[in-house]
Design a protein around this motif. Sequence first.
Motif, mmCIF file in Angstrom:
data_model
loop_
_atom_site.group_PDB
_atom_site.id
_atom_site.type_symbol
_atom_site.label_atom_id
_atom_site.label_comp_id
_atom_site.label_asym_id
_atom_site.label_seq_id
_atom_site.Cartn_x
_atom_site.Cartn_y
_atom_site.Cartn_z
ATOM 1 N N SER A 145 -6.094 -0.391 -3.849
ATOM 2 C CA SER A 145 -5.807 -0.608 -2.431
ATOM 3 C C SER A 145 -6.657 -1.746 -1.888
ATOM 4 O O SER A 145 -6.164 -2.614 -1.155
ATOM 5 N N SER B 218 0.123 6.874 -2.393
ATOM 6 C CA SER B 218 -0.661 5.893 -1.653
ATOM 7 C C SER B 218 -1.750 6.496 -0.781
ATOM 8 O O SER B 218 -2.704 5.803 -0.422
ATOM 9 N N LEU C 262 0.826 -1.203 0.000
ATOM 10 C CA LEU C 262 0.000 0.000 0.000
ATOM 11 C C LEU C 262 0.860 1.253 0.000
ATOM 12 O O LEU C 262 0.554 2.227 -0.698
#
Length: 128
Positions: A85, A45, A25
């Motif tokens: 994600s 991210s 992530l």
Amino acid sequence: MDRLAAWKGRIDRLAADTKAMSDRLQELRVTVADGNGLCEVTVDSVGALVDLRLGPRIQRVAPEVVARTIMDTIREAKRQLADRSQEIIADTVGTESATARAIAERVGQQLRDADPAADSPDDRHSGW
């Protein structure tokens, strides 16, 4: 003793999977270009804009169209970031646990719902 060893094995696997999820992530970036060749954006991210490239066509388009296109492209990049994600979360820690579902929901809310760019245009430019 066997049950303790099995429990420790599950905990160790969960810790390794959680670290893998976190690492993936943190490394995630998404780049999206608008369909008209006006701009290309990259978000990191957490959905922060880290790169913006403008195409030569912006010289032939009204500034408000360029601005709207940039903001729309950032929103699309964040949407794709949220999707990616959630895929990473599902691939690493799964979706069976309440914790994994809570993490996925939080990531989705942060990237999809908390979007100041979604304010009305009048609110954003009230000082102009």
